[in-house]
Design a protein around this motif. Sequence first.
Motif, mmCIF file in Angstrom:
data_model
loop_
_atom_site.group_PDB
_atom_site.id
_atom_site.type_symbol
_atom_site.label_atom_id
_atom_site.label_comp_id
_atom_site.label_asym_id
_atom_site.label_seq_id
_atom_site.Cartn_x
_atom_site.Cartn_y
_atom_site.Cartn_z
ATOM 1 N N LEU A 55 -8.883 8.625 -1.427
ATOM 2 C CA LEU A 55 -7.471 8.429 -1.121
ATOM 3 C C LEU A 55 -7.072 8.617 0.362
ATOM 4 N N SER A 56 -8.314 9.570 1.011
ATOM 5 C CA SER A 56 -7.852 9.875 2.274
ATOM 6 C C SER A 56 -7.446 8.871 3.308
ATOM 7 N N ASP A 57 -6.669 8.973 4.111
ATOM 8 C CA ASP A 57 -6.415 8.356 5.221
ATOM 9 C C ASP A 57 -6.764 8.796 6.610
ATOM 10 N N SER A 58 -6.711 10.138 6.903
ATOM 11 C CA SER A 58 -7.297 10.496 8.230
ATOM 12 C C SER A 58 -8.731 10.769 7.958
ATOM 13 N N PHE A 59 -9.384 10.735 9.052
ATOM 14 C CA PHE A 59 -10.868 10.669 9.105
ATOM 15 C C PHE A 59 -11.204 12.117 8.692
ATOM 16 N N MET A 60 -10.536 13.041 9.127
ATOM 17 C CA MET A 60 -10.860 14.453 8.880
ATOM 18 C C MET A 60 -10.806 14.745 7.516
ATOM 19 N N THR A 61 -9.702 14.520 6.907
ATOM 20 C CA THR A 61 -9.990 14.735 5.311
ATOM 21 C C THR A 61 -10.891 13.645 4.546
ATOM 22 N N LEU A 62 -11.098 12.606 5.129
ATOM 23 C CA LEU A 62 -12.020 11.871 4.555
ATOM 24 C C LEU A 62 -13.363 12.609 4.786
ATOM 25 N N PHE A 63 -13.839 13.161 5.665
ATOM 26 C CA PHE A 63 -15.119 13.784 5.895
ATOM 27 C C PHE A 63 -15.120 15.108 5.333
ATOM 28 N N VAL A 64 -14.182 15.810 5.347
ATOM 29 C CA VAL A 64 -14.010 17.254 4.463
ATOM 30 C C VAL A 64 -14.310 16.802 3.206
ATOM 31 N N PHE A 65 -13.623 15.765 2.453
ATOM 32 C CA PHE A 65 -13.948 15.443 1.096
ATOM 33 C C PHE A 65 -15.414 14.873 0.794
ATOM 34 N N TRP A 66 -15.782 14.148 1.864
ATOM 35 C CA TRP A 66 -17.207 13.809 1.806
ATOM 36 C C TRP A 66 -18.050 14.782 1.701
ATOM 37 N N GLU A 67 -18.013 15.684 2.739
ATOM 38 C CA GLU A 67 -19.038 16.912 2.238
ATOM 39 C C GLU A 67 -18.747 17.549 1.090
ATOM 40 N N LEU A 68 -17.360 17.626 0.680
ATOM 41 C CA LEU A 68 -17.416 18.460 -0.501
ATOM 42 C C LEU A 68 -17.904 17.734 -1.640
ATOM 43 N N THR A 69 -18.065 16.667 -1.675
ATOM 44 C CA THR A 69 -18.701 16.029 -2.800
ATOM 45 C C THR A 69 -20.254 16.165 -2.655
ATOM 46 N N SER A 70 -20.664 16.365 -1.685
ATOM 47 C CA SER A 70 -22.233 16.699 -1.418
ATOM 48 C C SER A 70 -22.447 17.926 -1.994
ATOM 49 N N SER B 155 -3.303 13.181 4.737
ATOM 50 C CA SER B 155 -2.631 12.123 4.389
ATOM 51 C C SER B 155 -3.362 11.122 3.682
ATOM 52 N N TRP B 156 -2.671 10.237 2.845
ATOM 53 C CA TRP B 156 -3.463 9.371 1.986
ATOM 54 C C TRP B 156 -2.931 7.993 2.100
ATOM 55 N N PHE B 157 -3.775 7.103 1.729
ATOM 56 C CA PHE B 157 -3.721 5.788 1.818
ATOM 57 C C PHE B 157 -4.077 4.890 0.530
ATOM 58 N N GLY C 254 -7.179 7.656 14.437
ATOM 59 C CA GLY C 254 -7.749 8.564 13.518
ATOM 60 C C GLY C 254 -7.410 8.502 12.231
ATOM 61 N N THR C 255 -7.007 7.350 11.777
ATOM 62 C CA THR C 255 -6.620 7.127 10.471
ATOM 63 C C THR C 255 -7.046 5.722 9.892
ATOM 64 N N LEU C 256 -7.501 5.787 8.669
ATOM 65 C CA LEU C 256 -8.221 4.417 8.149
ATOM 66 C C LEU C 256 -6.935 3.432 8.142
ATOM 67 N N SER C 257 -5.701 3.738 7.766
ATOM 68 C CA SER C 257 -4.607 2.498 7.770
ATOM 69 C C SER C 257 -4.427 2.267 9.307
ATOM 70 N N GLY C 258 -4.436 3.216 10.037
ATOM 71 C CA GLY C 258 -4.311 2.806 11.538
ATOM 72 C C GLY C 258 -5.515 1.995 12.194
ATOM 73 N N LEU C 259 -6.844 2.314 11.598
ATOM 74 C CA LEU C 259 -7.875 1.319 12.129
ATOM 75 C C LEU C 259 -7.895 0.010 11.466
ATOM 76 N N ALA D 218 0.676 -1.156 -0.019
ATOM 77 C CA ALA D 218 -0.004 -0.239 -0.037
ATOM 78 C C ALA D 218 0.812 1.146 -0.016
ATOM 79 N N VAL D 219 0.494 2.217 -0.588
ATOM 80 C CA VAL D 219 1.248 3.527 -0.963
ATOM 81 C C VAL D 219 0.626 4.598 0.261
ATOM 82 N N THR D 220 1.434 5.118 1.138
ATOM 83 C CA THR D 220 1.035 6.101 1.992
ATOM 84 C C THR D 220 1.933 7.250 1.839
ATOM 85 N N GLY D 221 1.093 8.411 2.505
ATOM 86 C CA GLY D 221 2.192 9.611 2.398
ATOM 87 C C GLY D 221 1.072 10.799 2.955
ATOM 88 N N GLY D 222 1.618 11.951 3.110
ATOM 89 C CA GLY D 222 0.855 13.110 3.497
ATOM 90 C C GLY D 222 1.711 14.028 4.067
#
Lengths: 139, 781, 125
Positions: B131-146, B77-79, B194-199, B61-65
């Motif tokens: 691509l988001s790894d952290s929950f917060m970026t996931l949520f921000v992008f999720w709402e951004l798609t809405s 960060s991304w995953f 707080g991150t998907l990869s960690g979870l 898996a490729v990670t970074g951030g």
Amino acid sequence: MQTVIFRTAAPYLASLMVMFSVFVLLRGHNEPGGGFIGGLIAASAFAIYGIACGVTPVRRALYFHPMAIAGFGLFLSTVAGLASLAMGVPFLTGLWTEVHLLGVTLDLSTVLFFDFGVYFVVVGAITSIALALEEREED
Amino acid sequence: MADASQSVTFLALILPFLAAAIAPALTRILKHNAAWVLALAPLFLFVHFFGYLGDVAAGRAVTGGYAWIPSLGVDFSWFIDGLSLTFALLISGIGTLIVLYAGGYLKGHEQQGRFFSFILMFMGAMQGLVLSDSFMTLFVFWELTSITSFLLIGFDHSREASRRAALQALVVTGLGGLSLLAGLLVIWAATGEGTLSGLLSSGDALRAAPFYLLALVLVLGGAFTKSAQFPFHFWLPNAMEAPTPVSAYLHSATMVKAGVYLLMRLNPVLGDTVWWETILPIFGGTTLLVGTLLAIRQTDLKLMLAYTTVASLGLLVMLTGLGSEIAIEAAVLYLVAHSLFKGALFMVAGLIDHEAGTRDVRWLGGLRSAMPITFAAALLAALSMGGLPPFFGFLAKEEIYAALDFSGGWNALFTAVAIIGNALMLVIGFAVALKPFLGAAVETPKHAHEGPVLLWLGPLTLAIVGCVAAIFSGVTHHYVSEPMAAAVAGAPVEIYISVVPHASLALLLSIVTIALGIAIFLMLDRARDAMAAVLAAIGWGPDRGFDQAIRGLIRLANAVTGVIQNGRMEVYMTVTFVMIAVAIWAPMLMFGELPAMPTFPRMTFYEWTVFAIAAIGLGAVAYAADRLTAIVSLGIQGFAVALLFLLFGAPDLAFTQFMVETLSVVILALVMTRLRLYPSDHRPTAEKMVDVGIAGACGIGFAVLLLKVTQIPFDSTLSDFFSTYSYVIAHGRNIVNVIIVDFRGLDTLGEIAVVMITGLAILALIRIRLPRSTDVTEAKS
Amino acid sequence: METALTALVGLFYVVSIYLMLSRHIIRVLLGIAIFGNAVNMTIFTAGRIMREVPPIIPEGQSALDGVTANPLPQALILTAIVISFSFFAFLLVLAYRAYQELGTDDTDEMRIAEPEGEGLPPLGY
């Protein structure tokens, strides 16, 4: 309100009050007085003058628009504060110097100019309010 | 190398937004040909992510951030594993084709630049989401798609239907987003991750956590609304108000799959429990049936496709919920297949609409000779949708049936649901792809002919990819399906399915499905009428429920506002002072902080006199019957206050108070004498007594509080400081003045600014006259 | 002394709040003017009371000797008096203009911003 006696006395009364206000302003640092009180006295002087003789003579006597005087006061106070910055100390720090004039020692300071600024703001703003209200009475 | 790759990935994440920023200007210059330039952005993403295929297929898996809000432990960060990579490739790949398609579809539209901008922003948001790894970026992008979806659905904002659909989508998916946020926070709190990869590497921690069910329900709230599961499915068909490129991209291939993505992503940690394996298949199965049945009813090509999208999402949720390895493989295959064929079919529907002027199947027919390329694309896509070999849809369908054996009671039910659903989907696929093209030529509103290359390039490419990917299934599985399924299952998997049919139960079920589908297709018109009759008999749906809820909300808000903000200042004041009285008395009484009984004060005669003058002045103001009395008594109490200041060692205050009271009386007189304002109160005594009670409670409360304050030992630190340093530091003997102009100079500066502003405001009030002032006065008189 | 002053402050509050609860805008204004005095006196009393000795450093000394009135509340009140006067003037002019424009001094009849019996807002999209 425009009785003869009042109208005759008002200009003198007003000028006396303005002089007194300057006196109160200048003694403010060591005795009761200061910019706020002085300003209020001067503003009352102009208000009385306005009630007695109408607004137009007051405006002529003031020469500047009252709000311009207030604006100048705010500017003066701010500059007095900024002067401290130029000397490398925090904003509004008092700077003092002694001036020897005709054998008298004068304490000059930025704080004094700050107080002048307060005086002008109070004079300008409150005179402006009073005159504006008096003016409407005439039309 | 890692750093360079990291920078490029970061660039890839923000590139769509950059492209969105320049899109309007570029479109003004190049007109619709801007599409060719703008499509380079998603193409770059596609190529970049394509480069990760090898790594990811090898299980790396490729990670970074970068750190974003380090104090809260939130990173940007991304995953990238098999699941996110497949999504990223679908988003960027289909995105490239959609941008081109939009170039042709909205050719000459004056807002085309804005459209490009919105759709590229959406692409960036969606890309970030997967691509988001952290929950917060996931949520921000999720709402951004809405939000971008809201903008795109409401693109044609001059129509009410568009506005309604946009708002509906925003409300439903936005509420879901909040639910998701709550769910993620619960997970964060429960596992400390707080991150998907960690979870994902936390094993059973979440399943064992006491808040598992709460987290599950909240996350499902987000996923089900986004992926249009019954009963939240209604926003998706309404979203067809958007221009067709939006429907093809957001509402078939990408955004609506975000919910499914989330479920697949969390399957290794949230799945494999009784709750998961009950809730998901039931909601998914219901959605599948409802979606296909409602699709039969439609005659509009886009609406038919929209309902089958709902059904497909249901199927995906159901398969994800079943949780067996083979079910996950089926879900993965179907997800990819669906994105390809549904995107293509939507574009075909738009193409037909664009060229023939209508999307109603009843008014279409015989277009095959006029639009041969479109027909080819439609046919290939429909065959894939119907699950016929040699298309990717066939692989998916075989795998689905392999996943659903007849072993248990539940499975039999799900299998039955799947067969009916798939058969109906085949019907719709054929209805969309065949009906407009076959049969006798029908007169269409516009004279139909083949569309420009920009329009047919997208659907044809997708349809061909669907075919090629199936034929070379070994390669596809190795690079796409297996890594993705492994990510979903949380363990390596192998997929063997290929286009070569082999005799099994699954094949038999496929044949049953196809036969059933063809049978229904042949009597489609009668099925449609029957469904219409059933729906008319029910007469209510979530869609109408939404309207009712919104109207109810407005009525409720109106009623509440009417009570709280009734426009009567009396009431506001009464409430305020009652609350003040309660705030003063309640703590004092509850904590027994009442002051000690004071001794009778010993004061001189003249002090008592001043007190009496003040009290008389106050009483006179309250009872004044005419203007002069009121003004004079106001002055009396003011001068009495000034005298008090003088008596108690505050000459500065006394002078100021004298001047201020004088001026107050003057301006009050100026105003009151000119207006017929009378100070007396004409209300009944009972009402007055209530006011007296409230005022008494407040006033005595203040007095008692003050008494308590004066009985507490006095802390004179500050006063001593000023007294000691006034002359030493500030060269002033009048300490009060020194405090004002020197120690607290900044406060004073602020205060004179306020005085100045008040003066300006008063001048403005007096000078400015409302132009409609006369109307108001007339209306009143 | 503080006790007596406290009682007087209480009376100031009672009268000012009673006036503010009225529907006549001019009574509300009178109430606000008195309220300013009440608050100033509260600060004054809370800083403790001292008879007739202003906080002024005598000539020839560099700090206060003996007990004088507390300078800090005085400084706070001095600016508060001027500010509350400006505020009072503003409210007075506002009331005056409102009376001119609306033709009433009854706060219940000043309903331009919040009209009575306003219907539902638009229910469409």
